[in-house]
Design a protein around this motif. Structure first.
Motif, PDB file in Angstrom:
ATOM      1  N   PRO A   1       4.083  45.140  32.768  1.00  0.00           N
ATOM      2  CA  PRO A   1       3.254  46.313  33.043  1.00  0.00           C
ATOM      3  C   PRO A   1       3.824  47.216  34.140  1.00  0.00           C
TER       4      PRO A   1
ATOM      5  N   GLU B   1       7.359  56.951  26.586  1.00  0.00           N
ATOM      6  CA  GLU B   1       6.235  56.432  27.365  1.00  0.00           C
ATOM      7  C   GLU B   1       5.101  55.959  26.460  1.00  0.00           C
ATOM      8  N   ARG B   2       4.867  56.679  25.386  1.00  0.00           N
ATOM      9  CA  ARG B   2       3.786  56.288  24.466  1.00  0.00           C
ATOM     10  C   ARG B   2       4.088  54.955  23.798  1.00  0.00           C
TER      11      ARG B   2
ATOM     12  N   ALA C   1       8.169  54.668  32.439  1.00  0.00           N
ATOM     13  CA  ALA C   1       8.955  55.312  31.383  1.00  0.00           C
ATOM     14  C   ALA C   1      10.253  55.900  31.931  1.00  0.00           C
TER      15      ALA C   1
ATOM     16  N   GLN D   1       3.220  47.588  26.411  1.00  0.00           N
ATOM     17  CA  GLN D   1       2.649  47.017  27.641  1.00  0.00           C
ATOM     18  C   GLN D   1       1.207  46.571  27.408  1.00  0.00           C
ATOM     19  N   GLN D   2       0.434  47.370  26.715  1.00  0.00           N
ATOM     20  CA  GLN D   2      -0.962  47.012  26.432  1.00  0.00           C
ATOM     21  C   GLN D   2      -1.053  45.753  25.581  1.00  0.00           C
TER      22      GLN D   2
ATOM     23  N   ALA E   1       3.947  52.228  26.547  1.00  0.00           N
ATOM     24  CA  ALA E   1       2.564  51.912  26.946  1.00  0.00           C
ATOM     25  C   ALA E   1       1.897  51.001  25.916  1.00  0.00           C
ATOM     26  N   ARG E   2       2.155  51.252  24.653  1.00  0.00           N
ATOM     27  CA  ARG E   2       1.571  50.405  23.597  1.00  0.00           C
ATOM     28  C   ARG E   2       2.108  48.979  23.709  1.00  0.00           C
TER      29      ARG E   2
END
Length: 194
Positions: free
Chosen positions: A150, A136-137, A154, A143-144, A140-141
């Motif tokens: 988006p 997920e981490r 996860a 996606q950002q 998320a990076r």
């Protein structure tokens, strides 16, 4: 007991040896026969009674969790390291490849992981959750950075990795590697329609 927790008993030396022998025998049996290898065979290989196996590992998922604990921790650490990668998308691809390789450690592991995720009382559930949180981490990076859609959770990434790993059990390694790339490509944002 000021902290409210009962003191944890230390494992006797003979119990620790039995546990270590069981894990070694499990590695061998799973490498030969996959995660559905006979638990009786594992106990026999370890030179212990089946009751000893069950006293250490009450379920197949408990045995798998103990066997995979170090690998799951290493994948979580790799995810942390990949957060510093200059390309968030390449970091996600690298993590997906590492997660698929982990899941292909033993034939049947992908199915076991998906099964463990579905049952919160399963000992394997915590390992699955740890992998999801690690991924997920990295996700998320990406996606950002706009490299990944988006709307991808996860849990879907975890399912996709397990699906690719399951397919990889049936395919030549180079084809399985390509599938990881195709899967990650499918996570990219859709081009805007005119």
């Amino acid at each position: 007991m000021a902290n409210g927790h009962a003191p944890q008993r230390r494992m006797r030396a003979d119990a620790r040896r039995n546990r270590d022998r069981l894990l070694g025998a499990t590695r061998e049996a799973f490498a030969e026969h996959g995660t559905e290898a006979s638990l009786e065979d594992i106990a026999r290989r370890a030179g212990v009674a089946i009751g000893t196996l069950y006293s250490h590992f009450p379920t197949r998922h408990a045995l798998l969790e103990a066997l995979l604990r170090e690998q799951v921790e290493a994948l979580a650490e790799k995810a942390g390291q990949l957060l510093d990668h200059p390309s968030p998308l390449e970091a996600l691809v690298a993590w997906a490849h590492a997660a698929v390789a982990h899941t292909n450690t033993y034939r049947g592991l992908a199915a076991s992981m998906m099964s463990g995720l579905g049952y919160e009382n399963s000992e394997l559930h915590a390992a699955c959750q740890a992998l999801i949180q690690a991924g997920e981490r990295v996700l998320a990076r990406a996606q950002q950075a706009g490299a990944v859609r988006p709307d991808v959770p996860a849990t879907d990434l975890f399912a996709l990795i397990n699906a690719v790993a399951w397919a990889g059990e049936q395919l030549p390694p180079e084809q399985a590697e390509r599938l990881v790339g195709y899967a990650v490509d499918g996570l990219r944002p859709m081009p805007a329609r005119e």
